[in-house]
Design a protein around this motif. Structure first.
Motif, short mmCIF file in Angstrom:
data_model
loop_
_atom_site.label_atom_id
_atom_site.label_comp_id
_atom_site.label_asym_id
_atom_site.label_seq_id
_atom_site.Cartn_x
_atom_site.Cartn_y
_atom_site.Cartn_z
N ARG A 317 46.09 30.36 41.17
CA ARG A 317 47.20 31.17 40.66
C ARG A 317 46.87 31.86 39.33
NH1 ARG A 317 52.37 27.36 40.53
NH2 ARG A 317 53.18 29.25 39.52
N PHE A 318 46.33 31.08 38.37
CA PHE A 318 46.22 31.58 36.99
C PHE A 318 44.81 31.98 36.56
CE2 PHE A 318 50.04 28.94 37.09
CZ PHE A 318 50.96 29.76 36.45
N LEU A 319 43.80 31.59 37.33
CA LEU A 319 42.43 31.98 36.99
C LEU A 319 41.90 33.06 37.91
CD1 LEU A 319 40.73 28.54 36.19
CD2 LEU A 319 41.95 30.09 34.65
N PHE A 320 42.31 32.99 39.19
CA PHE A 320 41.79 33.96 40.16
C PHE A 320 42.89 34.72 40.88
CE2 PHE A 320 39.00 30.16 40.10
CZ PHE A 320 37.93 30.73 39.43
N GLY A 321 44.15 34.34 40.67
CA GLY A 321 45.26 34.96 41.38
C GLY A 321 45.97 36.03 40.58
N SER A 322 47.22 36.26 40.92
CA SER A 322 47.98 37.37 40.32
C SER A 322 48.75 36.97 39.07
CB SER A 322 48.97 37.91 41.36
OG SER A 322 49.90 36.90 41.74
N GLU A 323 48.79 35.67 38.75
CA GLU A 323 49.55 35.23 37.59
C GLU A 323 48.64 35.01 36.39
OE1 GLU A 323 52.90 32.34 38.69
OE2 GLU A 323 51.48 32.09 40.35
N TRP A 379 31.48 30.00 30.86
CA TRP A 379 31.93 30.83 31.98
C TRP A 379 33.45 31.00 31.95
CZ3 TRP A 379 35.24 29.11 35.87
CH2 TRP A 379 35.45 30.02 36.94
N LEU A 380 34.18 29.92 31.71
CA LEU A 380 35.65 29.99 31.71
C LEU A 380 36.16 30.90 30.60
CD1 LEU A 380 38.37 29.05 32.80
CD2 LEU A 380 38.21 27.03 31.31
N VAL A 381 35.57 30.81 29.44
CA VAL A 381 35.97 31.68 28.33
C VAL A 381 35.76 33.14 28.68
CG1 VAL A 381 35.29 32.44 26.01
CG2 VAL A 381 35.77 30.03 26.43
N LEU A 382 34.63 33.46 29.28
CA LEU A 382 34.35 34.85 29.66
C LEU A 382 35.34 35.33 30.72
CD1 LEU A 382 30.44 34.75 29.80
CD2 LEU A 382 31.90 35.58 27.94
N VAL A 383 35.68 34.45 31.67
CA VAL A 383 36.66 34.80 32.71
C VAL A 383 38.02 35.06 32.08
CG1 VAL A 383 37.97 33.90 34.67
CG2 VAL A 383 35.48 33.65 34.61
N LEU A 384 38.47 34.16 31.22
CA LEU A 384 39.79 34.28 30.61
C LEU A 384 39.87 35.50 29.69
CD1 LEU A 384 40.62 30.55 29.80
CD2 LEU A 384 41.66 31.99 31.56
N ASN A 385 38.82 35.73 28.92
CA ASN A 385 38.82 36.90 28.02
C ASN A 385 38.90 38.20 28.81
OD1 ASN A 385 38.68 35.23 25.82
ND2 ASN A 385 36.53 35.66 25.34
N ARG A 386 38.20 38.23 29.95
CA ARG A 386 38.25 39.44 30.78
C ARG A 386 39.65 39.62 31.37
NH1 ARG A 386 34.13 38.42 33.56
NH2 ARG A 386 35.10 37.51 35.42
N ARG A 387 40.26 38.53 31.81
CA ARG A 387 41.62 38.61 32.40
C ARG A 387 42.67 39.01 31.38
NH1 ARG A 387 42.85 36.33 37.44
NH2 ARG A 387 45.00 36.05 36.77
N HIS A 388 42.59 38.44 30.18
CA HIS A 388 43.67 38.60 29.21
C HIS A 388 43.44 39.74 28.22
CE1 HIS A 388 46.12 34.97 30.12
NE2 HIS A 388 44.99 34.58 30.66
N PHE A 389 42.19 40.04 27.92
CA PHE A 389 41.91 41.06 26.91
C PHE A 389 41.13 42.25 27.46
CE2 PHE A 389 42.34 37.03 24.66
CZ PHE A 389 43.23 37.36 23.63
N GLY A 390 40.71 42.17 28.72
CA GLY A 390 39.92 43.25 29.30
C GLY A 390 40.78 44.38 29.81
N ALA A 391 40.19 45.20 30.68
CA ALA A 391 40.91 46.35 31.24
C ALA A 391 42.16 45.86 31.98
CB ALA A 391 40.01 47.11 32.19
N PRO A 392 43.30 46.56 31.81
CA PRO A 392 44.54 46.13 32.46
C PRO A 392 44.40 46.05 33.97
CG PRO A 392 44.96 47.85 30.83
CD PRO A 392 43.47 47.76 31.00
N LYS A 393 45.00 45.00 34.53
CA LYS A 393 45.03 44.83 35.97
C LYS A 393 46.46 44.56 36.41
CE LYS A 393 40.32 43.02 36.42
NZ LYS A 393 39.51 41.90 36.91
N HIS A 394 46.69 44.76 37.67
CA HIS A 394 48.02 44.52 38.21
C HIS A 394 48.21 43.00 38.37
CE1 HIS A 394 51.76 45.31 40.24
NE2 HIS A 394 51.38 44.56 41.27
N ALA A 395 48.85 42.39 37.37
CA ALA A 395 49.05 40.94 37.41
C ALA A 395 50.31 40.58 36.64
CB ALA A 395 47.86 40.22 36.80
N ALA A 396 51.08 39.69 37.19
CA ALA A 396 52.33 39.26 36.56
C ALA A 396 52.00 38.26 35.45
CB ALA A 396 53.24 38.59 37.57
#
Length: 401
Positions: A317-323, A379-396
């Motif tokens: 849900r929160f690492l690979f999903g839409s939330e 790896w987790l830090v890079l994933v989270l930084n990309r999700r939260h601070f990277g290019a905007p994505k369609h995610a709730a």
């Protein structure tokens, strides 16, 4: 498609992004701490690193380059994310959203600010040791300054936590049903981080006066942290047993893992100072017993929290999903803390007690576990930084509570 990043909806839990990066700085410093000689000093400094590089084989030299690059990169991320948070936090405090936030259980999340500040000061000390030539010659002058800095951060933490306790204990309004997580342990983590920084002179200073003051003041933060954590854990578990664990804040179930590592290092530093300056040397057996108990508790907590996270499908849900949730950054600290504790358990516990030979097969098997946890957190830090601070994505974005 959304044009907003998850981090555009601010939460003080984003301070954990800075804390996680600072923690990864420490994991790379562990390589230098335990793998290269630093005679006459408790910790390695620039000169020790350069000497090891000059005398080392290609594998040693590669390790030193990777360690120093890792320290530099994540220290930069630590400060960069801290500055970003301070700017956003300052603006957020002036909003109506903050006024509502300050009347909820989540008010205690503001302690993520002093937590991040204390982590940054600790990280800054590592940067100085690794990259500043001649620092050890003036380090005794720096200890009182560092203690003043940590004391100021500690006062800020006490003020913030006092505001929270003052409100809920006089006005009421604490929502016990919504306390179905371990989020209220975050303040304990903040006090522990202040305490571990305050305890550094106990392990490093040659002055009995400085070491004694370090031990006394850090003990206050040690006990304050332990009291808060014990009470918060009982209250949180009581709510979870009745209401189930909150999916969004489920990573807080693992917060005890970094708390134990930080308090463990604090106690090891105090014990070293007691032995050097006050004749109370507990020996290798006591260190092995302490690190064994801490590591065993951490493994138990990881099994408990991991079970809940898997049952809730958190990663999907929160690492690979839409939330998205700022609370996802709370997953970084446990992995970092496990890696660091494994290094201390191995080197200060098993090796010094004569159970494992330094640089033997068993040594590298256990070290591999520490490195695996470290790599996973990178790896987790890079994933989270990309999700939260990277290019905007369609995610709730899920608001943190």
């Amino acid at each position: 498609m959304s044009t907003r990043k998850p981090s555009d909806t601010y939460s003080p839990l984003y301070f954990l992004a800075s804390v996680g990066a600072g923690g990864l700085t420490v994991t790379f410093f562990m390589w230098l701490m335990f793998w290269i000689p630093h005679p006459g000093k408790t910790v390695p400094v620039f000169e020790d690193i350069m000497a090891a590089f000059a005398a080392g084989n290609p594998a040693t030299q590669a390790m030193l380059v990777i360690a120093m690059a890792g320290i530099a990169f994540f220290a930069f991320q630590n400060i960069k994310l801290l500055i970003w948070n301070l700017q956003r936090y300052t603006a957020w405090r002036k909003t109506e959203a903050f006024e509502k936030f300050a009347k909820t259980n989540a008010q205690s999340q503001m302690l993520a600010l002093p937590l991040a500040l204390a982590m940054a000061v600790n990280g800054g000390f590592i940067i100085g040791l690794v990259f500043v030539p001649g620092l050890w010659s003036v380090v005794e002058y720096l200890f009182p300054l560092a203690m003043v800095a940590f004391l100021a951060i500690g006062v800020l933490a006490l003020k913030q936590y006092g505001a929270f306790l003052g409100r809920v204990l006089t006005e009421g309004g604490f929502n016990c049903a919504a306390n179905n997580n371990f989020g209220q342990i975050l303040p304990a983590f903040a006090f522990a981080m202040v305490g571990v920084g305050m305890s550094a002179p106990a392990a490093l200073s040659t002055s009995a006066t400085v070491a004694g003051a370090s031990i006394a003041i850090s003990t206050f933060f040690l006990m304050t942290s332990a009291l808060i954590a014990a009470i918060a854990m009982i209250l949180g578990l009581r709510s979870m047993m009745e209401n189930g664990a909150n999916a969004d804040t489920a990573p807080t179930l693992l917060i005890i893992v970094p708390l134990l590592t930080v308090l463990g290092i604090l106690m090891l530093r105090q014990a070293h100072g007691m032995g050097v300056h006050f004749g109370i040397d507990e020996g290798a057996g006591a260190t092995l017993a302490l690190t064994s108990k801490l590591l065993a508790t951490q493994v138990a907590i990881l099994l408990f929290g991991g079970l809940v996270l898997v049952k809730q499908g958190y990663a999907g849900r929160f690492l690979f999903g839409s939330e998205n949730s700022a609370g996802s950054y709370a997953l970084v600290c446990p992995g970092v803390a496990l890696s660091v504790m494994l290094h201390f358990f191995l080197n200060n516990g098993l090796v010094k007690a004569g159970i494992v030979d330094k640089f033997g097969i068993a040594f590298w098997v256990i070290t591999a576990l520490a490195i695996a946890a470290q790599v996973a957190m990178v790896w987790l830090v890079l994933v989270l930084n990309r999700r939260h601070f990277g290019a905007p994505k369609h995610a709730a974005t899920v608001p943190a509570e």
